[in-house]
Design a protein around this motif. Sequence first.
Motif, PDB file in Angstrom:
ATOM      1  N   LYS A   1      16.973  21.215  47.980  1.00  0.00           N
ATOM      2  CA  LYS A   1      16.477  20.257  46.995  1.00  0.00           C
ATOM      3  C   LYS A   1      16.509  18.841  47.566  1.00  0.00           C
TER       4      LYS A   1
ATOM      5  N   SER B   1       1.836  18.953  42.843  1.00  0.00           N
ATOM      6  CA  SER B   1       3.219  19.293  43.178  1.00  0.00           C
ATOM      7  C   SER B   1       4.133  18.096  42.958  1.00  0.00           C
ATOM      8  N   SER B   2       5.429  18.365  42.893  1.00  0.00           N
ATOM      9  CA  SER B   2       6.422  17.311  42.690  1.00  0.00           C
ATOM     10  C   SER B   2       7.656  17.620  43.517  1.00  0.00           C
ATOM     11  N   ALA B   3       8.677  16.771  43.389  1.00  0.00           N
ATOM     12  CA  ALA B   3       9.920  16.974  44.133  1.00  0.00           C
ATOM     13  C   ALA B   3      10.605  18.278  43.738  1.00  0.00           C
ATOM     14  N   ASP B   4      10.255  18.833  42.574  1.00  0.00           N
ATOM     15  CA  ASP B   4      10.848  20.096  42.123  1.00  0.00           C
ATOM     16  C   ASP B   4      10.173  21.320  42.735  1.00  0.00           C
ATOM     17  N   SER B   5       9.123  21.098  43.511  1.00  0.00           N
ATOM     18  CA  SER B   5       8.386  22.228  44.092  1.00  0.00           C
ATOM     19  C   SER B   5       9.134  22.900  45.241  1.00  0.00           C
ATOM     20  N   TRP B   6      10.321  22.394  45.584  1.00  0.00           N
ATOM     21  CA  TRP B   6      11.103  22.985  46.674  1.00  0.00           C
ATOM     22  C   TRP B   6      11.397  24.468  46.412  1.00  0.00           C
ATOM     23  N   LYS B   7      11.488  24.847  45.146  1.00  0.00           N
ATOM     24  CA  LYS B   7      11.811  26.233  44.815  1.00  0.00           C
ATOM     25  C   LYS B   7      10.744  27.204  45.319  1.00  0.00           C
TER      26      LYS B   7
ATOM     27  N   ASP C   1      20.783  25.748  47.815  1.00  0.00           N
ATOM     28  CA  ASP C   1      19.759  25.162  46.949  1.00  0.00           C
ATOM     29  C   ASP C   1      19.914  23.648  46.862  1.00  0.00           C
ATOM     30  N   THR C   2      21.144  23.172  46.800  1.00  0.00           N
ATOM     31  CA  THR C   2      21.374  21.727  46.785  1.00  0.00           C
ATOM     32  C   THR C   2      20.858  21.102  48.071  1.00  0.00           C
TER      33      THR C   2
ATOM     34  N   SER D   1      13.165  16.620  48.681  1.00  0.00           N
ATOM     35  CA  SER D   1      12.985  15.322  48.030  1.00  0.00           C
ATOM     36  C   SER D   1      12.675  14.251  49.070  1.00  0.00           C
TER      37      SER D   1
END
Length: 578
Positions: free
Chosen positions: A312, A342-348, A308-309, A316
């Motif tokens: 992420k 969407s944002s940088a947190d949308s990786w999930k 996940d790291t 980004s």
Amino acid sequence: MTLHGGRNRSSLRRRTGEALTAMLTVALVFSFSGCSLTPDAGETSTSPTTSSADSGNAAIFTPSDGITLSQHTPLNKWTAFVSELTASLQNQHMKKSSITAKSFDNLDDQSQAVQDYVVSHIASSASSSGGSTTGADSSQTTDTDSAKNHTIIVAPVTDTTDSQRQYGDYFGSHITEKASASASGSSPSTTESPSGASSDTDSSSSSASPSTTSDNASTTRHEAIVRLRSALNLARNSGMHVVLLSSTFEGFTPDLYVPMASVAQMAQVQAKQLVSKLELDKTSKENPKQIEVLLPSGSSTTNTTDVDTFNKTAFSAIWEVLGPYFRSGAVESPSGLLDKNSSADSWKLLKFNASNEDSVKKELTARLGKQNKSASTRTRIDGILSMNDYVASEVTETLTSMGYTGSSADINPEISIAGIVDNITGKKDLKKSKAPDPSVAPSTDGDADSSGGSSSQDSSSSDSSSSQQSDDTGGLNSSAWPIVTGYGAYLDNIPNIVDGQQWMTALEDRKGIGSTLAKAVAQLNTSQQLNADDSIKTETSNGISAPTLQKELLTVSASNLKSVLIDTNYVTAADAGL
């Protein structure tokens, strides 16, 4: 010669080596403070010997070549890098006998070997200068001079997941120690974050009760990190030079750090290729490009914190490039997983299990809609960022089974597959021209199976390609082949680059890094200023400030494959399927 450290070293040997390390550290403190022992007056002076009068000595400690679950193998392996570096060191007038190279399957054995090398060298230097009749100061100077022409090059062995190994052997981490949350007094655990990523770890993972085997493994690895750090600090204190490759760890600052490639580099180079090839700067929101981003993860049993790291950090970097185009409406996602909000947190939303070929096919099918070759319409897709060549190879197979036709070359009508082959075989230069693209998407009477809404394709402008003819609905056929990106330069994927199924791949500049590093080692060993070339700059990585050697990644497509890979002997024409 490359050797593999055995796993069954005795604990007595480790304790003895660590004791010697501690004793030598104390001795060095006294030596450098002018309190070294004075040799007996009757002893004669002997000068320390070095195996190379010009560029000194080098000891290289790397991981063993990684093993992937499939036959897909990235081009750059540790064995290949060590071979390049060894040859480059010899070009810098270092004798072959002055170069030691060893590889290891685990950090425990590697740290022991580094410790043994450092202790042995210091003890040998002290013995050879111990008979000096000129007193302690001369002995100290002689020992230091002997150490100064030695450089230790270490790529710490890291624990990588199956999905991380898909990016090649040079994937690095920042290795940190984390105090156990348990009050039982157990040994601290260690964590590793992808190179170029912050080392934010899930504290909840340490509160779980690990099995005895897992606990022992964590303890062993912690001891190995402490041992390696102590040995390298001892080496530097004695006057030796230390170079770290790929990975860093807390508590140690090297003379030179060489990040082979960062997660951000791997991801961003692909995003930039999509921007360039699809000419997103000229794309309007009336005819947006359709792009999917795939973030491969491991199976459910994989250490999800590390993966996940990685994802992420990767997303980004991708979003930094593609985000503005999504926000302006110039780019859409057929699956709807990414949009202007969407944002940088949308990786999930984008990560998926990529542990086998079927899982990649399942994910892409879910994104584009279930289709087959007999379907009358298909979801328009202009670009797929696959992250690595393992995923890219499965993407191209899935696109073929779904009925997409043509190649990435069709997006620039002046480039033909025959022209690409002629260029690679040296028959003629490749000339490219801009691909025309309508500013407004053609209307269609039919309803394509796509949540992206548009069934046009920007490359559908050449009457010479059957994949770009008008379909029965009155619009442009949406089955045109998209831009597919990857990373790793898998040898079995090179033919896909040639025939345009995969538009681009990228890899670390192994030869360039090896050549520049060899020059830097020669400079370190001869007390010269570290300025091998302008790729060496003082930078801060993972909180450690040190001179850093970093080369740009090599980006490979059909148009430059010959000059980048074949002419430089990374691959042969036969490897490329020619």
